[in-house]
Design a protein around this motif. Structure first.
Motif, PDB file in Angstrom:
ATOM      1  N   TYR A 220      -4.603   7.641 -11.061  1.00 45.26           N
ATOM      2  CA  TYR A 220      -4.855   6.571  -9.422  1.00 45.26           C
ATOM      3  C   TYR A 220      -5.732   6.133 -10.315  1.00 45.26           C
ATOM      4  CZ  TYR A 220      -2.658  10.176  -6.808  1.00 45.26           C
ATOM      5  OH  TYR A 220      -2.286  11.159  -6.146  1.00 45.26           O
ATOM      6  N   GLY A 221      -5.355   4.237  -9.379  1.00 43.70           N
ATOM      7  CA  GLY A 221      -6.715   3.125 -10.333  1.00 43.70           C
ATOM      8  C   GLY A 221      -5.984   2.562 -11.481  1.00 43.70           C
ATOM      9  N   SER A 222      -4.856   3.427 -11.879  1.00 41.97           N
ATOM     10  CA  SER A 222      -4.456   2.266 -12.866  1.00 41.97           C
ATOM     11  C   SER A 222      -3.352   1.100 -12.438  1.00 41.97           C
ATOM     12  CB  SER A 222      -2.972   3.403 -13.691  1.00 41.97           C
ATOM     13  OG  SER A 222      -2.160   3.801 -12.734  1.00 41.97           O
ATOM     14  N   GLY A 223      -3.323   1.093 -11.876  1.00 45.43           N
ATOM     15  CA  GLY A 223      -1.866   0.127 -10.731  1.00 45.43           C
ATOM     16  C   GLY A 223      -0.911   0.335 -10.948  1.00 45.43           C
ATOM     17  N   LEU A 224      -0.344   1.275 -11.510  1.00 44.44           N
ATOM     18  CA  LEU A 224       1.149   2.061 -11.251  1.00 44.44           C
ATOM     19  C   LEU A 224       1.592   2.400  -9.860  1.00 44.44           C
ATOM     20  CD1 LEU A 224       0.868   3.697 -15.008  1.00 44.44           C
ATOM     21  CD2 LEU A 224       2.023   1.254 -13.878  1.00 44.44           C
ATOM     22  N   PRO A 225       2.960   2.228  -9.637  1.00 48.19           N
ATOM     23  CA  PRO A 225       3.282   2.707  -8.359  1.00 48.19           C
ATOM     24  C   PRO A 225       3.256   4.098  -8.896  1.00 48.19           C
ATOM     25  CG  PRO A 225       4.937   1.694  -9.247  1.00 48.19           C
ATOM     26  CD  PRO A 225       3.781   1.679 -10.921  1.00 48.19           C
ATOM     27  N   ILE A 226       1.914   5.273  -7.255  1.00 50.49           N
ATOM     28  CA  ILE A 226       2.452   6.169  -7.663  1.00 50.49           C
ATOM     29  C   ILE A 226       2.767   7.501  -6.685  1.00 50.49           C
ATOM     30  CG2 ILE A 226       0.386   8.211  -7.338  1.00 50.49           C
ATOM     31  CD1 ILE A 226      -1.492   7.121  -8.989  1.00 50.49           C
ATOM     32  N   ILE A 227       3.597   8.404  -6.466  1.00 48.58           N
ATOM     33  CA  ILE A 227       4.242   8.893  -5.277  1.00 48.58           C
ATOM     34  C   ILE A 227       3.965  10.341  -5.427  1.00 48.58           C
ATOM     35  CG2 ILE A 227       6.675   9.405  -4.735  1.00 48.58           C
ATOM     36  CD1 ILE A 227       8.224   7.350  -6.259  1.00 48.58           C
ATOM     37  N   ASP A 228       3.431  10.856  -4.029  1.00 46.50           N
ATOM     38  CA  ASP A 228       3.105  11.698  -3.985  1.00 46.50           C
ATOM     39  C   ASP A 228       4.135  12.815  -3.108  1.00 46.50           C
ATOM     40  OD1 ASP A 228       2.814  14.197  -3.164  1.00 46.50           O
ATOM     41  OD2 ASP A 228       1.146  13.721  -1.872  1.00 46.50           O
ATOM     42  N   ASN A 229       5.547  13.933  -3.722  1.00 44.80           N
ATOM     43  CA  ASN A 229       6.371  13.782  -3.451  1.00 44.80           C
ATOM     44  C   ASN A 229       6.276  15.446  -3.255  1.00 44.80           C
ATOM     45  OD1 ASN A 229       6.483  14.432  -6.365  1.00 44.80           O
ATOM     46  ND2 ASN A 229       8.173  15.076  -6.253  1.00 44.80           N
ATOM     47  N   SER A 230       5.275  16.101  -2.949  1.00 43.06           N
ATOM     48  CA  SER A 230       4.213  17.306  -1.876  1.00 43.06           C
ATOM     49  C   SER A 230       5.365  17.549  -0.803  1.00 43.06           C
ATOM     50  CB  SER A 230       3.423  17.684  -1.447  1.00 43.06           C
ATOM     51  OG  SER A 230       2.209  16.408  -2.358  1.00 43.06           O
TER      52      SER A 230
END
Length: 250
Positions: A220-230
């Motif tokens: 988080y905060g790295s600029g990479l796309p993050i997907i929360d697939n919960s």
């Protein structure tokens, strides 16, 4: 009075009169001029209760646009903790694209070593690190080979943001700078539940899963796309992955 030769009285005519001309056949239209056009065909009348049939306009409908990444040739790295669903999602995404796409899992390549396999769960040491580097280099070579032949490739690995040995730099060095990393990071309770359904050396202790998940939060905060697939199934997560990659391409 003049007489004319004929059969019977019908052949007699009076002086000053001429016999009537026989009927002439109809004159065909001149060459190159159209005749009377045929009447247009009646417009089809649909049965009762159905909408009218549209008239033909000559318009050619185009096929619907392919959403997301479409036919782009991509190199993707799917990052996430154990139990995030990386391998399952990557395989589904690769198998449902409209263009040739390969899936390479680092864990599968590591386990190509049968005798003498250095299991990281037994402790991270020089042997497990050497085999990890070798597997990553092998995956990178495979990805470059696929890309050179016009085939996309998606790889998956538990890459840590705070550990250069198993970090993103090694992947970009082996695959290339065009590598598109995406992080898959569901909630801790989800990865614990999915890890419990595993077997063999793929199943980790709850403590190890929680430790890895906590370190992954550094993305988080790295600029990479993050997907929360919960709360996403495999198909929904693959669709979210394709949308995230499309945004990265744009």
């Amino acid at each position: 009075m003049q007489q004319g030769v004929g059969s019977g009285g019908g052949g007699w005519v009076q002086s000053g009169q001429h016999p009537a001309a026989p009927p002439q056949p109809p004159i065909p239209p001149a060459q190159g001029w159209p005749g009377t056009p045929p009447p247009p065909p009646p417009h089809p009348v649909p049965p009762m209760g159905l909408p009218p049939v549209p008239e033909a306009t000559g318009h050619i409908p185009l096929p619907p646009a392919v959403p997301g990444t479409g036919g782009a040739v991509l190199a993707v790295l799917l990052i996430g903790p154990a139990g995030a669903g990386k391998t399952t999602v990557a395989r589904h995404w690769a198998s449902t694209r409209p263009v040739p796409t390969a899936h390479v899992s680092l864990d599968d390549v590591r386990e190509w070593v049968c005798s003498g396999f250095a299991d990281p769960q037994a402790g991270w040491n020089e042997h497990s690190e050497a085999q990890y580097r070798l597997a990553r280099r092998t995956c990178g070579f495979a990805a470059r080979n696929y890309l050179a032949n016009g085939i996309s490739c998606i790889l998956d690995d538990a890459v840590f943001p705070d550990r250069p040995v198993v970090g993103l730099g090694g992947w970009k060095r082996h695959v290339g700078p065009a590598l598109l990393p995406v992080v898959l990071l569901p909630g801790l309770e989800i990865v614990l539940e999915r890890n419990a359904a595993r077997s063999g050396n793929r199943r980790l202790s709850d403590e190890e899963v929680a430790r890895i998940h906590g370190r992954m939060a550094g993305w988080y905060g790295s600029g990479l796309p993050i997907i929360d697939n919960s709360h996403l199934d495999v198909e929904g997560t693959a669709r979210a992955l394709d949308e995230a990659l499309a945004r990265a391409l744009a």
